[in-house]
Design a protein around this motif. Structure first.
Motif, PDB file in Angstrom:
ATOM      1  N   LEU A 115       0.779  -1.181   0.066  1.00  0.00           N
ATOM      2  CA  LEU A 115      -0.095   0.116  -0.014  1.00  0.00           C
ATOM      3  C   LEU A 115       0.821   1.252   0.074  1.00  0.00           C
ATOM      4  O   LEU A 115       0.467   2.184  -0.792  1.00  0.00           O
ATOM      5  CB  LEU A 115      -0.941  -0.081   1.130  1.00  0.00           C
ATOM      6  CG  LEU A 115      -1.910  -1.051   1.130  1.00  0.00           C
ATOM      7  CD1 LEU A 115      -2.904  -0.938   2.487  1.00  0.00           C
ATOM      8  CD2 LEU A 115      -3.065  -0.627   0.108  1.00  0.00           C
ATOM      9  N   LEU A 116       1.881   1.229   0.712  1.00  0.00           N
ATOM     10  CA  LEU A 116       3.019   2.278   0.664  1.00  0.00           C
ATOM     11  C   LEU A 116       3.534   2.502  -0.548  1.00  0.00           C
ATOM     12  O   LEU A 116       3.739   3.793  -0.951  1.00  0.00           O
ATOM     13  CB  LEU A 116       3.942   2.130   1.743  1.00  0.00           C
ATOM     14  CG  LEU A 116       4.834   3.334   2.002  1.00  0.00           C
ATOM     15  CD1 LEU A 116       4.237   4.491   2.546  1.00  0.00           C
ATOM     16  CD2 LEU A 116       5.905   2.655   3.074  1.00  0.00           C
ATOM     17  N   LEU A 117       3.889   1.565  -1.505  1.00  0.00           N
ATOM     18  CA  LEU A 117       4.503   1.693  -2.687  1.00  0.00           C
ATOM     19  C   LEU A 117       3.483   2.306  -3.566  1.00  0.00           C
ATOM     20  O   LEU A 117       3.612   2.866  -4.641  1.00  0.00           O
ATOM     21  CB  LEU A 117       4.758   0.234  -3.053  1.00  0.00           C
ATOM     22  CG  LEU A 117       6.076  -0.253  -2.568  1.00  0.00           C
ATOM     23  CD1 LEU A 117       6.644  -1.570  -2.739  1.00  0.00           C
ATOM     24  CD2 LEU A 117       7.231   0.763  -2.788  1.00  0.00           C
ATOM     25  N   VAL A 118       2.040   1.704  -3.575  1.00  0.00           N
ATOM     26  CA  VAL A 118       1.206   2.135  -4.426  1.00  0.00           C
ATOM     27  C   VAL A 118       0.731   3.726  -4.187  1.00  0.00           C
ATOM     28  O   VAL A 118       0.187   4.445  -5.071  1.00  0.00           O
ATOM     29  CB  VAL A 118      -0.108   1.135  -4.600  1.00  0.00           C
ATOM     30  CG1 VAL A 118      -1.296   1.718  -5.156  1.00  0.00           C
ATOM     31  CG2 VAL A 118       0.457  -0.009  -5.029  1.00  0.00           C
ATOM     32  N   PHE A 119       0.568   4.117  -2.786  1.00  0.00           N
ATOM     33  CA  PHE A 119       0.010   5.316  -2.508  1.00  0.00           C
ATOM     34  C   PHE A 119       0.885   5.833  -1.393  1.00  0.00           C
ATOM     35  O   PHE A 119       0.582   5.411  -0.129  1.00  0.00           O
ATOM     36  CB  PHE A 119      -1.610   5.309  -2.211  1.00  0.00           C
ATOM     37  CG  PHE A 119      -2.024   6.424  -2.003  1.00  0.00           C
ATOM     38  CD1 PHE A 119      -2.590   7.186  -3.133  1.00  0.00           C
ATOM     39  CD2 PHE A 119      -2.313   7.106  -0.757  1.00  0.00           C
ATOM     40  CE1 PHE A 119      -3.445   8.475  -2.999  1.00  0.00           C
ATOM     41  CE2 PHE A 119      -2.953   8.486  -0.603  1.00  0.00           C
ATOM     42  CZ  PHE A 119      -3.267   9.081  -2.021  1.00  0.00           C
ATOM     43  N   PRO A 120       1.984   6.359  -1.715  1.00  0.00           N
ATOM     44  CA  PRO A 120       2.846   6.895  -0.505  1.00  0.00           C
ATOM     45  C   PRO A 120       2.542   8.203  -0.192  1.00  0.00           C
ATOM     46  O   PRO A 120       3.515   8.560   0.920  1.00  0.00           O
ATOM     47  CB  PRO A 120       4.317   6.644  -1.079  1.00  0.00           C
ATOM     48  CG  PRO A 120       3.919   7.184  -2.579  1.00  0.00           C
ATOM     49  CD  PRO A 120       2.633   6.817  -2.891  1.00  0.00           C
ATOM     50  N   TYR A 121       1.766   9.033  -0.662  1.00  0.00           N
ATOM     51  CA  TYR A 121       1.644  10.359  -0.408  1.00  0.00           C
ATOM     52  C   TYR A 121       1.127  10.703   1.013  1.00  0.00           C
ATOM     53  O   TYR A 121       1.435  11.874   1.567  1.00  0.00           O
ATOM     54  CB  TYR A 121       0.739  11.157  -1.276  1.00  0.00           C
ATOM     55  CG  TYR A 121       0.954  10.608  -2.947  1.00  0.00           C
ATOM     56  CD1 TYR A 121       2.129  11.062  -3.409  1.00  0.00           C
ATOM     57  CD2 TYR A 121       0.284   9.726  -3.525  1.00  0.00           C
ATOM     58  CE1 TYR A 121       2.466  10.746  -4.648  1.00  0.00           C
ATOM     59  CE2 TYR A 121       0.776   9.431  -4.798  1.00  0.00           C
ATOM     60  CZ  TYR A 121       1.735   9.702  -5.532  1.00  0.00           C
ATOM     61  OH  TYR A 121       2.196   9.502  -6.735  1.00  0.00           O
ATOM     62  N   THR A 122       0.255   9.929   1.567  1.00  0.00           N
ATOM     63  CA  THR A 122      -0.143  10.129   3.035  1.00  0.00           C
ATOM     64  C   THR A 122       0.684   9.884   4.253  1.00  0.00           C
ATOM     65  O   THR A 122       0.450   9.951   5.221  1.00  0.00           O
ATOM     66  CB  THR A 122      -1.578   9.495   3.228  1.00  0.00           C
ATOM     67  OG1 THR A 122      -1.535   8.244   2.951  1.00  0.00           O
ATOM     68  CG2 THR A 122      -2.522  10.223   2.301  1.00  0.00           C
TER      69      THR A 122
END
Length: 305
Positions: A115-122
């Protein structure tokens, strides 16, 4: 004449039917061979069938020979010594215990990392946590690099590439092998270039070669996402997935390597030379991140048509 041969007639063995000729001799009642001491010969079954052939006799003689047993023991000891020497030579260049650290993961960590690799912005805290000057294992720290996800993502990418080539009627073992070798070689080249740049700039950090392989191998996750987008939604889906995965991976690489490279800069360094080196380190970090979309496109564009 019948009276002369009559006493001997009951002692005669009953023969087979005279109408049919014998194909095999009847040896079911033959006595086993005996040696000079009056014992049955070894390897013969008293029931009538031999226990083993010449091969079994050779094996028995081999184990019975003390010289052969000594030779087998000596060969086994040499093999163990050779194994120890090989393990020592491998340990000189690759730390097995350190390598185990990068595979100390669990399912919870894998889900969080993906999940961090796919959506790291938050994600806010990017610093790797330590316990008594020792970094925590990946299962206890989502920011810690690992080699499990890059390894599994690489295998998944190869399988997905084979499926994509099969759908397009272009599959062959040679083409699949070329895809695998190309993807692996590019990661090795990227790691070597990073090591050279860090050596030239005299960057003293806790980044190891395993860390660099981990950060470089995370691109396989984006490659899988990109190929799936192309297979499911065509060329439009491919470019949308490529843009998303590239931006997410660049953001992840910059924030992760920034904590490793820029934080190692000595606060005691002063002057224009120190400022220039700090700027060069920032350029290396950004260049490493900007290099990821190029490799992703190069390794996936031929799989989607």
């Amino acid at each position: 004449l019948s009276s002369v041969y009559h006493p001997y007639h009951p002692r005669a063995r009953a023969g087979p039917h005279t109408g049919d000729p014998l194909l095999f001799a009847d040896t079911s009642s033959a006595a086993p061979p005996m040696n000079n001491q009056g014992y049955y010969t070894p390897g013969y079954n008293i029931g009538g069938a031999p226990v083993g052939g010449p091969e079994d006799a050779g094996v028995n003689n081999l184990f019975a020979d003390p010289m052969a047993s000594a030779a087998m023991m000596y060969g086994s000891s040499l093999a163990n010594q050779g194994k120890d020497i090989v393990n020592k030579e491998i340990s000189r260049y690759v730390s097995v215990n350190k390598l185990k650290y990068f595979f100390a993961v669990d399912s919870k960590y894998v889900m969080k990392k993906l999940l961090l690799l796919v959506f790291p912005y938050t994600h806010q805290d990017w610093e790797v946590r330590y316990h008594r000057d020792t970094p925590l294992t990946p299962r206890h720290d989502v920011n810690a690099p690992d080699l499990y996800i890059p390894s599994m993502a690489f295998i998944t990418y190869i399988l997905l590439a084979g499926m994509a080539l099969g759908i397009q009627k272009r599959f062959s073992p040679e083409v699949l092998g070329l895809c695998a070798s190309t993807a692996l070689v590019w990661v090795v080249i990227e790691v070597l270039v990073m090591l050279l740049c860090l050596y030239i700039l005299s960057v003293h950090s806790d980044l190891s070669i395993f860390d660099l392989f981990a950060y470089s191998g995370y691109k396989y996750v984006g490659m899988i996402f990109t190929v799936l987008g192309g297979l499911l939604f065509g060329s439009d889906g491919y470019f949308v997935a490529l843009t998303w995965s590239s931006c997410a991976l660049m953001f992840f690489i910059v924030r992760s390597l920034k904590m490793k490279i820029l934080s190692s800069f000595s606060h005691n360094s002063m002057g224009a030379g120190a400022t220039a080196k700090s700027r060069l380190r920032l350029y290396i970090t950004v260049a490493s991140a900007a290099f990821q979309p190029i490799i992703i496109y190069w390794l996936t564009s031929h799989l989607v048509r």
